[in-house]
Write a protein that holds these residues in place. Structure first.
Motif, PDB file in Angstrom:
ATOM      1  N   MET A   1       0.845  -1.177   0.000  1.00 17.48           N
ATOM      2  CA  MET A   1       0.000   0.000   0.000  1.00 17.48           C
ATOM      3  C   MET A   1       0.889   1.238   0.000  1.00 17.48           C
ATOM      4  N   ILE A   2       0.514   2.217  -0.793  1.00 12.96           N
ATOM      5  CA  ILE A   2       1.250   3.480  -0.871  1.00 12.96           C
ATOM      6  C   ILE A   2       0.652   4.443   0.149  1.00 12.96           C
ATOM      7  N   ASP A   3       1.485   4.977   1.035  1.00 10.10           N
ATOM      8  CA  ASP A   3       1.000   5.926   2.038  1.00 10.10           C
ATOM      9  C   ASP A   3       1.086   7.358   1.522  1.00 10.10           C
ATOM     10  N   PHE A   4       2.214   7.712   0.925  1.00  7.02           N
ATOM     11  CA  PHE A   4       2.361   9.039   0.342  1.00  7.02           C
ATOM     12  C   PHE A   4       3.413   8.986  -0.755  1.00  7.02           C
ATOM     13  N   VAL A   5       3.380  10.000  -1.612  1.00  6.49           N
ATOM     14  CA  VAL A   5       4.376  10.153  -2.681  1.00  6.49           C
ATOM     15  C   VAL A   5       4.771  11.621  -2.708  1.00  6.49           C
ATOM     16  N   SER A   6       6.065  11.858  -2.755  1.00  4.92           N
ATOM     17  CA  SER A   6       6.533  13.233  -2.938  1.00  4.92           C
ATOM     18  C   SER A   6       7.322  13.277  -4.242  1.00  4.92           C
ATOM     19  N   GLY A   7       7.243  14.401  -4.919  1.00  3.43           N
ATOM     20  CA  GLY A   7       7.963  14.516  -6.177  1.00  3.43           C
ATOM     21  C   GLY A   7       7.669  15.822  -6.870  1.00  3.43           C
ATOM     22  N   ASP A   8       8.214  15.939  -8.063  1.00  2.00           N
ATOM     23  CA  ASP A   8       8.022  17.137  -8.875  1.00  2.00           C
ATOM     24  C   ASP A   8       6.652  17.113  -9.539  1.00  2.00           C
ATOM     25  N   VAL A   9       5.995  18.261  -9.538  1.00  2.00           N
ATOM     26  CA  VAL A   9       4.700  18.393 -10.208  1.00  2.00           C
ATOM     27  C   VAL A   9       4.967  18.533 -11.703  1.00  2.00           C
ATOM     28  N   VAL A  10       4.571  17.514 -12.474  1.00  2.00           N
ATOM     29  CA  VAL A  10       4.809  17.504 -13.912  1.00  2.00           C
ATOM     30  C   VAL A  10       3.618  18.087 -14.661  1.00  2.00           C
ATOM     31  N   ALA A  11       2.415  17.731 -14.235  1.00  2.00           N
ATOM     32  CA  ALA A  11       1.192  18.223 -14.862  1.00  2.00           C
ATOM     33  C   ALA A  11       0.140  18.406 -13.771  1.00  2.00           C
TER      34      ALA A  11
END
Length: 89
Positions: A1-11
């Motif tokens: 299960m994925i709890d959170f994702v951080s990253g660059d906003v692409v769209a």
């Protein structure tokens, strides 16, 4: 299960966002509240809720864990699905 994702906003649109994290683009369905919180930002952290069905694998993203908790309470109500809950938020 994925709890959170951080990253660059692409769209980013009012209904969804793509976050790039280590070469993988995650498409999240989002609420207007989350859209307003991340609009204009280069990167973001979204709390995730996965919906896995026979014909689809959907990710819903939320700017705060409180918003995700409210979403989960809404989808526990009979007749309220993920898209309806997202719109209610």
């Amino acid at each position: 299960m994925i709890d959170f994702v951080s990253g660059d906003v692409v769209a980013l649109t009012p209904t969804d966002v793509v976050l790039a994290n280590h070469g993988v683009g995650y498409l999240f369905q989002i609420s207007m509240q989350t859209y307003a919180a991340i609009e204009g930002k280069g990167n973001a952290l979204l709390y995730a809720h996965e919906v896995i069905r026979e014909d689809a694998y959907d990710l819903y993203g939320f700017f705060s864990s409180t918003e995700r908790t409210l979403f989960r309470l809404l989808i526990s109500v009979s007749g309220v699905g993920p898209n309806t809950a997202r719109l209610l938020l």
